[in-house]
Design a protein around this motif. Structure first.
Motif, PDB file in Angstrom:
ATOM      1  N   THR A 271      21.399 -18.959 -28.937  1.00 24.15           N
ATOM      2  CA  THR A 271      22.530 -19.443 -29.711  1.00 24.15           C
ATOM      3  C   THR A 271      22.943 -20.906 -29.246  1.00 24.15           C
ATOM      4  OG1 THR A 271      23.929 -19.171 -27.517  1.00 24.15           O
ATOM      5  CG2 THR A 271      23.840 -17.353 -29.076  1.00 24.15           C
ATOM      6  N   GLY A 272      23.887 -21.516 -30.210  1.00 25.41           N
ATOM      7  CA  GLY A 272      24.133 -22.978 -30.126  1.00 25.41           C
ATOM      8  C   GLY A 272      24.981 -23.518 -29.174  1.00 25.41           C
TER       9      GLY A 272
ATOM     10  N   PRO B 201      10.906 -22.034 -38.406  1.00 22.98           N
ATOM     11  CA  PRO B 201      12.667 -22.116 -38.859  1.00 22.98           C
ATOM     12  C   PRO B 201      13.532 -22.363 -37.598  1.00 22.98           C
ATOM     13  CG  PRO B 201      11.431 -20.224 -39.843  1.00 22.98           C
ATOM     14  CD  PRO B 201      10.488 -21.057 -38.767  1.00 22.98           C
ATOM     15  N   PHE B 202      14.548 -23.052 -37.791  1.00 27.35           N
ATOM     16  CA  PHE B 202      15.504 -23.320 -36.815  1.00 27.35           C
ATOM     17  C   PHE B 202      17.091 -23.276 -37.500  1.00 27.35           C
ATOM     18  CE2 PHE B 202      14.480 -27.446 -37.742  1.00 27.35           C
ATOM     19  CZ  PHE B 202      15.579 -28.401 -37.806  1.00 27.35           C
ATOM     20  N   GLY B 203      18.178 -23.269 -36.746  1.00 27.47           N
ATOM     21  CA  GLY B 203      19.251 -23.142 -37.427  1.00 27.47           C
ATOM     22  C   GLY B 203      20.090 -24.445 -36.735  1.00 27.47           C
ATOM     23  N   VAL B 204      21.169 -24.754 -37.306  1.00 30.74           N
ATOM     24  CA  VAL B 204      22.251 -25.542 -36.762  1.00 30.74           C
ATOM     25  C   VAL B 204      23.638 -24.878 -36.648  1.00 30.74           C
ATOM     26  CG1 VAL B 204      23.629 -27.605 -37.125  1.00 30.74           C
ATOM     27  CG2 VAL B 204      21.076 -27.588 -37.664  1.00 30.74           C
ATOM     28  N   ASN B 205      24.308 -24.877 -35.408  1.00 28.64           N
ATOM     29  CA  ASN B 205      25.733 -24.396 -35.486  1.00 28.64           C
ATOM     30  C   ASN B 205      26.717 -25.412 -35.381  1.00 28.64           C
ATOM     31  OD1 ASN B 205      28.173 -23.874 -33.130  1.00 28.64           O
ATOM     32  ND2 ASN B 205      27.273 -21.931 -34.245  1.00 28.64           N
ATOM     33  N   LEU B 206      27.821 -25.160 -36.334  1.00 21.71           N
ATOM     34  CA  LEU B 206      28.744 -25.870 -36.852  1.00 21.71           C
ATOM     35  C   LEU B 206      30.321 -25.643 -36.455  1.00 21.71           C
ATOM     36  CD1 LEU B 206      27.695 -26.535 -40.747  1.00 21.71           C
ATOM     37  CD2 LEU B 206      27.188 -28.202 -38.505  1.00 21.71           C
TER      38      LEU B 206
ATOM     39  N   ALA C 175      22.444 -21.984 -40.941  1.00 22.24           N
ATOM     40  CA  ALA C 175      23.570 -22.678 -40.697  1.00 22.24           C
ATOM     41  C   ALA C 175      24.434 -21.582 -39.879  1.00 22.24           C
ATOM     42  CB  ALA C 175      24.607 -23.221 -41.735  1.00 22.24           C
ATOM     43  N   SER C 176      25.032 -21.822 -38.549  1.00 20.26           N
ATOM     44  CA  SER C 176      25.700 -20.745 -38.021  1.00 20.26           C
ATOM     45  C   SER C 176      27.126 -21.397 -37.559  1.00 20.26           C
ATOM     46  CB  SER C 176      24.840 -20.161 -36.624  1.00 20.26           C
ATOM     47  OG  SER C 176      25.135 -21.236 -35.639  1.00 20.26           O
ATOM     48  N   PHE C 177      27.992 -20.532 -37.663  1.00 16.19           N
ATOM     49  CA  PHE C 177      29.336 -20.919 -37.297  1.00 16.19           C
ATOM     50  C   PHE C 177      30.068 -20.394 -36.133  1.00 16.19           C
ATOM     51  CE2 PHE C 177      28.358 -22.020 -41.700  1.00 16.19           C
ATOM     52  CZ  PHE C 177      29.092 -23.191 -41.832  1.00 16.19           C
ATOM     53  N   ALA C 178      30.728 -21.164 -35.127  1.00 17.70           N
ATOM     54  CA  ALA C 178      31.547 -20.477 -34.234  1.00 17.70           C
ATOM     55  C   ALA C 178      32.864 -19.987 -34.785  1.00 17.70           C
ATOM     56  CB  ALA C 178      31.955 -21.602 -33.033  1.00 17.70           C
ATOM     57  N   LEU C 179      33.145 -20.286 -35.666  1.00 19.27           N
ATOM     58  CA  LEU C 179      34.389 -19.891 -36.463  1.00 19.27           C
ATOM     59  C   LEU C 179      34.113 -19.570 -37.810  1.00 19.27           C
ATOM     60  CD1 LEU C 179      37.173 -22.489 -35.049  1.00 19.27           C
ATOM     61  CD2 LEU C 179      36.942 -20.131 -34.408  1.00 19.27           C
TER      62      LEU C 179
END
Length: 352
Positions: A18-19, A65-70, A92-96
């Motif tokens: 997780t980010g 592959p990888f992701g970015v949390n916004l 792209a992952s999001f906390a909200l």
């Protein structure tokens, strides 16, 4: 192990790192990606330029592959989305929950959108808006968390949405992965377990505090920013909980001034960020300021090693973790344990 999640994002193993702010930087993310899991870069504690540099550094370290949390509510979320698209980031992952428009923009560019949620209704909402998958965190998870246990929340969400569900909160080994799959999840996400690896840049003294913690040393408090926040119990957390409003406000102003200097944000911008994190809660002004500069409190511990002045977000699993493997060793071990567990279950069925 082939699941709907591994097929969606193109990784070998159904595991997500997780980010975590100040923790999930290029070194940890690239090590996770090379191990065959999905590493997620934490961008909330970075400027836009730092994010671009970090994305490029991960890309220089790994072809996986990888992701970015916004933070979906960040004022510069659009600029960060543009970096993800321009740099060819896979996830792209999001906390909200992101807006319907933000999801559409990312999907149109071929980016996989995976919001994190803590309630079934939120999962249903983002699924209806076009999210490709969801990460569902139960109350055992670290950082901002809810009250519903993973074992209750996870099957509820699996039954409610028709997209891959990744389970978070309480996972650290192969048995947990198999349990999540049995509930209908397509993978697991872990924060604390990846924080406690040799590839994590968290100072050794801080890692030692985590390793020494028992399950009872992991608490949930609203004293930091007015929202339920799971972390290690420390003298600093105790002092926040015991502080009166005047003292708490003084502490918040002092720390907010430090964060303002580091981030370059104006006081009005910091207040706006703090208010955006209220989510309908009745926060005091000290809590609003602390909400705005919670990243500074995390930095004190996760970067500077000051466990006396910072907070250490933690899942309950910290109480059962006792080693610091590399990301490759950790992922390989989890997958081996998962295969062994599945074989044991097959033997049980065959013996009937």
């Amino acid at each position: 192990m082939d699941t709907a999640f591994t097929r969606l994002v193109g990784v070998r193993h159904p595991i997500v790192q997780t980010g975590m702010g100040w923790v999930a930087g290029p070194r940890l993310v690239s090590a996770t990606a090379d191990a065959g899991a999905l590493g997620v870069l934490a961008s909330a504690t970075m400027t836009v330029d730092q994010l671009r540099d970090a994305v490029r550094e991960v890309g220089s370290r790994t072809d996986a592959p990888f992701g970015v949390n916004l933070r979906a509510d960040a004022g510069d979320a659009g600029d960060r989305v543009r970096i993800i698209i321009d740099e060819g980031v896979r996830v792209a992952s999001f906390a909200l929950a992101p807006s319907r428009e933000l999801i559409a923009e990312l999907k149109d560019a071929g980016v996989v959108v995976i919001p994190s949620v803590g309630a079934c209704r939120h999962a249903e909402k983002v699924a209806a808006w076009g999210a490709d998958a969801v990460i569902v965190q139960g109350g055992e998870g670290g950082g901002h968390t809810g009250e519903v246990a993973t074992t209750v929340l996870l099957p509820q969400v699996v039954d409610a949405v028709g997209i891959p569900v990744v389970a978070a909160g309480g996972f650290h080994d192969g048995r947990g992965l198999v349990a999540a799959l049995a509930f209908g999840a397509a993978g697991i996400a872990m924060g604390t377990r990846f924080l406690l690896t040799s590839d994590s840049t968290v100072p050794d003294a801080v890692k030692a505090r985590y390793l020494a913690a028992t399950v009872k040393d992991v608490t949930v408090t609203t004293a930091v920013d007015g929202l339920p926040h799971r972390m290690l119990r420390t003298d600093f957390v105790d002092s926040l909980e015991k502080s009166g409003r005047t003292r708490a406000l003084a502490q918040a102003v002092r720390r907010a001034a430090g964060f303002r200097k580091m981030s370059g944000l104006s006081w009005p911008a910091m207040i706006r960020d703090g208010l955006a994190m209220k989510h309908g809660k009745d926060l005091s002004w000290s809590q609003v300021l602390l909400a705005a500069n919670t990243p500074m409190l995390l930095k004190s511990a996760m970067v500077d090693g000051r466990t006396d002045l910072g907070v250490m977000a933690s899942g309950q699993v910290a109480g059962v973790i006792d080693d610091l493997p590399s990301c490759t060793e950790l992922v390989d071990r989890i997958m081996t344990e998962a295969e062994e567990t599945l074989k044991s279950l097959e033997l049980l069925r065959a013996a009937r």
